[in-house]
Design a protein around this motif. Sequence first.
Motif, PDB file in Angstrom:
ATOM      1  N   HIS A 105      57.396 -13.646  81.018  1.00 22.60           N
ATOM      2  CA  HIS A 105      58.464 -13.474  80.049  1.00 22.60           C
ATOM      3  C   HIS A 105      58.762 -14.189  78.878  1.00 22.60           C
ATOM      4  O   HIS A 105      57.792 -15.235  79.109  1.00 22.60           O
ATOM      5  CB  HIS A 105      59.901 -13.542  80.494  1.00 22.60           C
ATOM      6  CG  HIS A 105      60.541 -12.536  81.994  1.00 22.60           C
ATOM      7  ND1 HIS A 105      61.447 -12.957  82.663  1.00 22.60           N
ATOM      8  CD2 HIS A 105      59.952 -11.711  82.227  1.00 22.60           C
ATOM      9  CE1 HIS A 105      60.562 -12.147  84.012  1.00 22.60           C
ATOM     10  NE2 HIS A 105      60.624 -11.174  83.571  1.00 22.60           N
ATOM     11  N   LEU A 157      63.108  -5.439  78.071  1.00 24.36           N
ATOM     12  CA  LEU A 157      62.701  -5.582  79.812  1.00 24.36           C
ATOM     13  C   LEU A 157      63.599  -4.443  80.261  1.00 24.36           C
ATOM     14  O   LEU A 157      64.721  -3.900  79.809  1.00 24.36           O
ATOM     15  CB  LEU A 157      63.231  -6.797  80.587  1.00 24.36           C
ATOM     16  CG  LEU A 157      62.095  -7.797  80.133  1.00 24.36           C
ATOM     17  CD1 LEU A 157      62.849  -9.838  80.769  1.00 24.36           C
ATOM     18  CD2 LEU A 157      61.379  -8.171  80.865  1.00 24.36           C
ATOM     19  N   SER A 167      59.318  -9.162  77.274  1.00 24.94           N
ATOM     20  CA  SER A 167      58.249  -9.883  76.989  1.00 24.94           C
ATOM     21  C   SER A 167      57.877 -10.520  76.651  1.00 24.94           C
ATOM     22  O   SER A 167      58.016 -10.675  75.678  1.00 24.94           O
ATOM     23  CB  SER A 167      56.867  -7.969  77.262  1.00 24.94           C
ATOM     24  OG  SER A 167      57.052  -7.656  76.155  1.00 24.94           O
TER      25      SER A 167
END
Length: 487
Positions: A304, A359, A376
């Motif tokens: 992430h 997300l 992301s």
Amino acid sequence: MFATMIRQMRYGAAVLRGGRLDPVNLRGTVADLRATIEEFGDPGEEASAMLPGGAEPDPEIHRVMADRRLRRTVQDAAAHVPYYRRHFAEAGIDPRHITLDSLAMLAPTPKSALRAAPSAFVSERSEPVLLAQTTGTTGTPTSVWFSRYELELAAALSAMSLLMVSGCRSRHIVMSTISSRATLAKTVVQQALAMIGAGFIAMGTVDPLIILDRLAAPLHVPGKEPQVTHLITTASLLGRIVQAAEEDGWLPADFGLREILVGGEVLSDPLRLRAEAALGARVIDAYSMTETLPTAGLSCEAGHLHLSSEQAHVEILDPLTGAPTLPGEVGGLVVTPYAQYRDTTLLLRYETGDLVRRLPDAETPACSLSAMPATSRILGRQSGGVRDLTTRAVLDVLQAERAIPLPTRFAVVEDPGGPLLYAVAGRAATPALLARVEERSRHLPLAGVVLVKDLDELPLPCPARADLIEHSFELPTEGRRPVRSGR
């Protein structure tokens, strides 16, 4: 100990109040942290709570604070920045009515507007001292003015991050191969490392053979590690360094690297893994940009990108409609740096041009940075204008093939049958390689793949920061390789 507690209380109070922070107080906090680490060893996980966004906030308190910071930022920009004063007047919007819930009333600021008139975004109340420009690899360089307050604040926050996230210590030596034109990055990093007591080498973007030679060379500096321990670079230059190391037979044991910090370009997973194997150091994928300093993002172990919500309001908007992106969908990062951290070039709803994927609702981060909002990792830009074909998607395919030279050069063009991906493969442009690339790219919205041998055969230019090579008399003569350290 009492002074340390007072400094921490002042910092916390300033953050909650939303007013200006005290760089002197922050430098004292860095000194306290450094002294504590040197006496007691590395801080535990709880120390990360000192970083912006490091502590998990109460949602209601967070929203109240975000609304307060946003209101102040909008009103400061409307009152003191020529571009926004005119914008609010022409749109008939009262800046006092802008909140988190009504922010969509305000049109995003395109990058082109800042490039066209950088002085129009400078607050009339500021004292500009540094004009920083981007490298301009994606077009005309963007110019941003900074004050002494902003530079000192960014340096102190960077020092805290380097101490607690990168594990940088006074015995370490950091080498930067970022272009010498990147004045802001070099100024902030040098000041941050000086607070830590670490060494700094500003190499610039030079030939990778010189970089490898410097990384391997013993330094013999009192109180420091025998070799460079941290490298700051871009993804494309990292690619050139890795390829040169592999071709010349360098081994990880030849270097003393602990960490490689990469920013400025999309870093693919294949290149990250290849660099770690070739250079023997952990590679960190970071995100920052001149326009939104000090807001920065780090990639976690789960893949992430985490951005601190204390320093800026971050939105993910659909590139076509401007509406908020739905969970699981791709959108553009739009950032409003808070006036608490910025007082010179003020930007509201600034379109960074960088794509991320929001997300899915079911994907709740459980990583080491889970207290900070996550998306992301940076996907780059849309390639060839194809919505679901991003820079990262293409690089993940092409850089998985070691036969394709680094840095990777490609272009996507529209064809009557659909998008075509052109990639430079050099002498490796064989039917066998083409078949493998076609197989790897089956999941991408492409009509076909074309491998070419030379860069000038691409239908569109493909510039990279690795192209900003700076001349040096250190360059080894033809046929002579750098001297290895022999460790």
